[in-house]
Design a protein around this motif. Structure first.
Motif, short mmCIF file in Angstrom:
data_model
loop_
_atom_site.label_atom_id
_atom_site.label_comp_id
_atom_site.label_asym_id
_atom_site.label_seq_id
_atom_site.Cartn_x
_atom_site.Cartn_y
_atom_site.Cartn_z
N ILE A 166 0.91 -1.22 -0.03
CA ILE A 166 -0.09 0.05 -0.17
C ILE A 166 0.76 1.11 -0.11
CG2 ILE A 166 -1.60 1.41 1.30
CD1 ILE A 166 -2.86 -1.21 2.48
N LYS A 167 1.95 1.15 0.71
CA LYS A 167 2.83 2.38 0.83
C LYS A 167 3.44 2.72 -0.60
CE LYS A 167 7.09 2.32 2.58
NZ LYS A 167 8.14 2.34 3.44
N ALA A 168 3.99 1.64 -1.36
CA ALA A 168 4.62 1.72 -2.63
C ALA A 168 3.47 2.39 -3.57
CB ALA A 168 4.89 0.45 -3.09
N ASP A 169 2.30 1.85 -3.36
CA ASP A 169 1.16 2.57 -4.27
C ASP A 169 0.76 4.00 -4.16
OD1 ASP A 169 0.87 0.17 -5.71
OD2 ASP A 169 -1.06 -0.44 -5.17
N ILE A 170 0.94 4.26 -2.78
CA ILE A 170 0.61 5.61 -2.50
C ILE A 170 1.82 6.58 -3.00
CG2 ILE A 170 0.43 7.19 -0.59
CD1 ILE A 170 -0.95 4.79 1.07
N GLN A 171 2.90 6.00 -2.59
CA GLN A 171 4.12 7.01 -3.24
C GLN A 171 4.38 7.11 -4.48
OE1 GLN A 171 7.38 4.60 -1.49
NE2 GLN A 171 7.41 5.92 0.37
N CYS A 172 3.86 6.25 -5.34
CA CYS A 172 3.72 6.34 -6.87
C CYS A 172 2.77 6.97 -7.59
CB CYS A 172 4.19 4.70 -7.44
SG CYS A 172 2.96 3.85 -7.48
N LYS A 225 -0.36 5.64 -7.47
CA LYS A 225 -1.33 4.60 -8.12
C LYS A 225 -2.65 4.63 -6.95
CE LYS A 225 -2.01 -0.27 -9.35
NZ LYS A 225 -1.34 -1.48 -9.44
N ILE A 226 -2.48 4.95 -5.83
CA ILE A 226 -3.60 5.25 -4.95
C ILE A 226 -3.54 6.79 -4.75
CG2 ILE A 226 -4.76 4.66 -2.91
CD1 ILE A 226 -3.42 2.08 -2.82
N ILE A 230 10.26 11.42 -2.71
CA ILE A 230 10.61 10.38 -1.90
C ILE A 230 9.99 9.18 -2.33
CG2 ILE A 230 11.09 11.65 0.16
CD1 ILE A 230 8.37 10.60 1.31
N GLY A 231 9.26 9.22 -3.20
CA GLY A 231 8.29 7.86 -3.49
C GLY A 231 9.05 7.11 -4.95
#
Length: 471
Positions: free
Chosen positions: A24-30, A32-33, A88-89
């Motif tokens: 979830i963190k990775a999807d928020i950073q990029c 996607k979410i 930072i993402g």
């Protein structure tokens, strides 16, 4: 968003909750979410991924504590607004710059760890529901800038019973975390004051006070805590100390040294002691040590406390008790600053304390952490010929002092190579040589090991690795 699709691996060391959190963190950073997107409920996501609900709750708690998501009462979890997250993402498709990956370790002995798996979710959920079940308009109005009186009254009662500190609710100010309380204290104290810090020290407080414009000075420590003779020669008007369990050395300041500190404060006009009682709840040998504030008869001690260690970091509830002279100054110059804590959260924690849940939770966590504390000390016994343990019996970390010639950097790198992250005492130093260094004691390589975030089984496994690579 109704669901999140991810592939969870069961044949790897990384726990399921951490896999969900990382995804979830990775999807928020990029992106996607996107910001404002609602995440699935913990129940729905647990059912979708065929995992326990507590696993998903733990993932969400970690995302909450790091600020990636926000919890909205009665609505659910939403992606937080984070400015310039792209810096930072993860790198997106349009910019193929080299991606710097964070090193992964099998075990992390961070001294900042907290066992979130033991958070009293059911009690918290019920209290939240009870407080919000009626249309209480007052809960959503701007409250008292000091914090809700009921909550401050509950804190005062707890401090009297558990820490031997007698205060009125009027002396207590509530804020969102220790950083906020220190910034508010900086406003109350005013400029032109030099603040002495223990060396080694809790660097977050040192950095914060220095960056908001205060002159800071490191004061060496001896076996009893901050050296009063060195403090007298520092020219400081305030001294920041952690007497119940010095951070990071673990020294418990004896009564004699506490009296010497109070005498220093009483001998000078406008002198104050800032007592940070950050983890006084956790003591595993003997009775709890009364707070320094409990000995203060001349209104010289500023008392700081927090629920971050005892409940959870994401609660963001801390408090400060000011001596009467500073309380009058606060009322004159700083009372206009609005409270930074939700009234709803204050009422929840107030009920949590008053109904006895806090005491029961602390008893549970003391037993849990003591088990981990004992497991770590027992597992490190094979190292007895190379080092000694200090700072134990309180808090959630201890120190290993090596006397076999190994350097701190060497010990840390050996552990890293085996997948174990440990921390050096030098990271907490803020000045030059100390009194102990002059005697040669502080030349020993010293490693800081926190155990709150690891299970007993993980502690035994990690300690076995450390023994093998340090002997």
């Amino acid at each position: 968003m109704n669901e999140l699709t991810m592939n969870l691996a069961t044949n790897v060391k990384m726990p399921l909750y951490e896999q969900i959190y990382q995804y979830i963190k990775a999807d928020i950073q990029c992106g996607k979410i996107p910001c404002g997107e609602k995440l699935p409920s913990t129940r729905a996501l647990a059912k979708h991924l065929a995992v326990s609900r507590s696993t998903v709750e733990l993932s969400y708690e970690q995302l909450l504590s790091e600020g990636y998501i926000e919890s909205v009462p009665c609505r659910g979890f939403f992606v937080a607004q984070i400015e310039e997250l792209h810096r930072i993402g993860p790198v997106g498709r349009r910019a193929r710059a080299p991606e710097v990956k964070k090193e992964e370790y099998r075990y992390d002995f961070t001294p900042h760890g907290v066992d979130l798996k033991s958070f009293p979710y059911n009690v918290w959920r019920r209290l939240s529901k009870d407080i919000l079940q009626d249309d209480k308009t007052e809960l959503f109005r701007l409250g008292d800038s000091k914090g809700e009186y009921e909550f401050r009254e509950a804190i005062a009662g707890y401090l009297y019973e558990a820490r031997g500190v007698s205060l009125t609710p009027e002396q207590i100010i509530v804020g969102a975390g220790s950083d906020y309380m220190l910034m508010l204290l900086g406003i109350v104290l005013g400029t032109g004051i030099k603040i002495a810090f223990e060396d080694p020290a809790y660097k977050q407080a040192y950095r914060l006070m220095k960056h908001i414009g205060y002159e800071t000075v490191p004061v060496p420590m001896d076996g009893n805590g901050m050296s009063v003779s060195a403090l007298k020669g520092s020219g400081a008007q305030a001294a920041y100390v952690t007497p119940s369990h010095q951070y990071p050395t673990g020294i418990v300041m004896p009564v004699k040294r506490r009296m010497e500190l109070l005498r220093w404060a009483e001998e000078g006009e406008g002198r104050y002691i800032i007592e940070d009682d950050y983890d006084s709840e956790f003591r595993y040998k003997g009775k709890p040590i009364p707070a320094l504030k409990g000995y203060d008869r001349n209104e010289k001690v500023i008392y700081l406390g927090t629920f971050s260690k005892s409940i959870a970091p994401a609660i963001r509830l801390s408090y400060m008790a000011l001596p009467e002279p500073l309380m009058e100054k606060y009322d004159r110059s700083s009372r206009f600053i609005s409270s930074s804590v939700s009234k709803v959260d204050q009422h929840i924690v107030s009920r949590f304390i008053r109904d006895g849940h806090y005491e029961r939770h602390l008893n549970k966590m003391r037993a849990l952490y003591k088990g981990r504390h004992d497991a770590l000390i027992d597992a490190l016994k094979p190292l007895a010929a190379h080092c000694r343990i200090s700072g134990e019996h309180a808090g959630v970390h201890l120190l290993i002092n090596f006397h076999d010639g190994k350097t701190e950097a060497e010990l840390i790198e050996r552990a890293k190579d085996k997948g174990v992250l440990v921390y050096g005492l030098s990271d907490y130093r803020i000045g030059g040589s100390t009194g102990q260094e002059a005697k040669g004691k502080m030349q020993e390589a010293t490693i800081v090991l926190g155990y709150a975030g690891l299970t007993e089984e993980q502690i035994k496994e990690a300690a076995e690795i450390l023994v093998s690579c340090w002997t």
